[in-house]
Write a protein that holds these residues in place. Structure first.
Motif, mmCIF file in Angstrom:
data_model
loop_
_atom_site.group_PDB
_atom_site.id
_atom_site.type_symbol
_atom_site.label_atom_id
_atom_site.label_comp_id
_atom_site.label_asym_id
_atom_site.label_seq_id
_atom_site.Cartn_x
_atom_site.Cartn_y
_atom_site.Cartn_z
ATOM 1 N N TYR A 120 0.504 -1.099 -0.315
ATOM 2 C CA TYR A 120 0.121 0.003 0.337
ATOM 3 C C TYR A 120 0.880 1.324 -0.150
ATOM 4 N N ASP A 135 -10.953 -9.256 -4.238
ATOM 5 C CA ASP A 135 -11.762 -7.422 -3.857
ATOM 6 C C ASP A 135 -13.034 -7.563 -4.820
ATOM 7 N N ASP A 157 -13.734 -10.484 -1.290
ATOM 8 C CA ASP A 157 -13.102 -9.152 -0.873
ATOM 9 C C ASP A 157 -13.624 -9.486 0.566
ATOM 10 N N GLU A 177 -11.287 -13.978 0.947
ATOM 11 C CA GLU A 177 -9.919 -13.570 1.509
ATOM 12 C C GLU A 177 -9.950 -12.258 3.118
HETATM 13 MG MG MG Z 1 -7.695 -6.802 -0.742
#
Ligand code: MG
Ligand code: C2E
Ligand code: MG
Ligand code: MG
Length: 290
Positions: free
Chosen positions: A75, A181, A203, A237
């Motif tokens: 990120y 996602d 996601d 996830e």
């Molecule tokens: Mg993700």
């Protein structure tokens, strides 16, 4: 007096803008150096069959071993890499490195493993991507039917008319395509049919509150039903608790990634995980399903 204050504020803004600009230039230089010096590392997070805790595959997740700032997560630099175009070189490196690592994973496992990689739409947009992909598979000996490419809905921002056929060609090699996602984008459901996709990766935001929000549970059940109708598979996830795992199993989900089983780990640590029969935490006693 108020005019002077305003002036001071403008100066502060100007200084801030200036230092932001310097920082951005510095970040670009740093990214360039990181590529040249190979400061990136791939960590792996197991994809787990929630039923028995066995490892089904792994997702490669990039980190930047920065000489001063320490280990940085994606990120902090992927967006800049996409904006500056550096993502192309970084993505090529990820592909080659992960495909080279794969053999050592497969050697240590008794079942066929899946290797899942994140691919930026910037990479797919590059005219030579398909050739580069096939060449890298050949050179590393990576079996295409063990590879999965994770793409996000941002791919819709690029030419759908070009992306559809490209993904089709990639799939014809035996490579799987996953929508990462899934559920967080803005697009309508109709686009799913337009894109040849094998797997929907739900996601983690839906999983996170599946416990206290029946709405999220319903959304997951809806995605399960839709994927079945479309002949797609689903993975989840961000499974962190046993309760989430049990709930998701109840919805018919099997494959998951999450801190409950393992965080992303270094390659050598992943070797160790492959030796284990199950990643279900040992203190957990499952009530057998009827
Ligand atoms: Mg993700
Ligand atoms: P992603 O592809 O959706 O990857 C899953 C992220 O969720 C990973 O974060 C992982 O560490 C995290 N995660 C997994 N299980 C759990 C959990 O149980 N709880 C919580 N809270 N988090 C969990 P990470 O490694 O920081 O990666 C972030 C994103 O960076 C990735 O999201 C992906 O979009 C991007 N990324 C990572 N590696 C690459 C790469 O090689 N290329 C490109 N283009 N993007 C990458
Ligand atoms: Mg991913
Ligand atoms: Mg994801």
């Amino acid at each position: 007096c108020s005019k002077r204050e305003g002036g001071a504020r403008v100066t502060v803004f100007a200084q801030e803008m200036y230092s932001n600009m310097l920082r951005a230039i510095e970040d670009r230089k740093e990214l360039k150096r990181a590529i040249a010096e190979e400061e990136f590392v791939l960590w792996y997070q197991p994809l787990v069959d929630m039923k028995d805790g066995s490892i089904y595959g792994s997702e490669a997740l990039i980190r930047w071993q920065h000489p001063v700032r320490g280990l940085l997560g994606p990120y902090t630099f992927i967006r800049l890499a996409e904006e500056t175009g550096h993502i192309i070189e970084i993505g090529n490196w990820v592909l080659r490195k992960a495909c080279s690592d794969f053999h050592k994973f497969q050697e240590k496992s008794s079942r066929p493993l899946l290797l899942s990689l994140n691919v930026s739409s910037k990479q797919l947009e590059l005219p030579g991507y398909f050739d580069l992909l096939t060449r890298t598979l050949q050179e590393t000996g990576m079996p295409p039917d063990h590879l999965q490419l994770e793409i996000t809905e941002s791919i819709l921002m690029s030419e759908p008319a070009l992306m559809g056929p490209l993904l089709q060609r990639i799939r014809a090699l035996g490579i799987k395509i996953a929508f990462d996602d899934f559920g967080t984008g803005y697009s309508s459901l109709s686009y799913i049919q337009k894109f040849p996709v094998d797997t929907l990766k739900i996601d983690q935001s839906f999983v996170r509150s599946v416990v206290d929000s029946s709405v999220n549970g319903k959304i997951i059940q809806f995605i399960m039903g839709m994927s079945e109708a479309l002949g797609m598979s689903v993975s989840v996830e961000g499974v962190e608790t046993e309760f989430e795992a049990t709930t998701l199993l109840g919805f018919g989900c099997r494959i998951a990634q999450g801190f409950l089983y393992s965080r992303p780990v270094e390659r050598e640590t992943f070797f160790g995980l492959l030796k284990r029969k199950s990643l279900i935490p040992s203190e957990v006693i499952r009530i057998p399903a009827a």
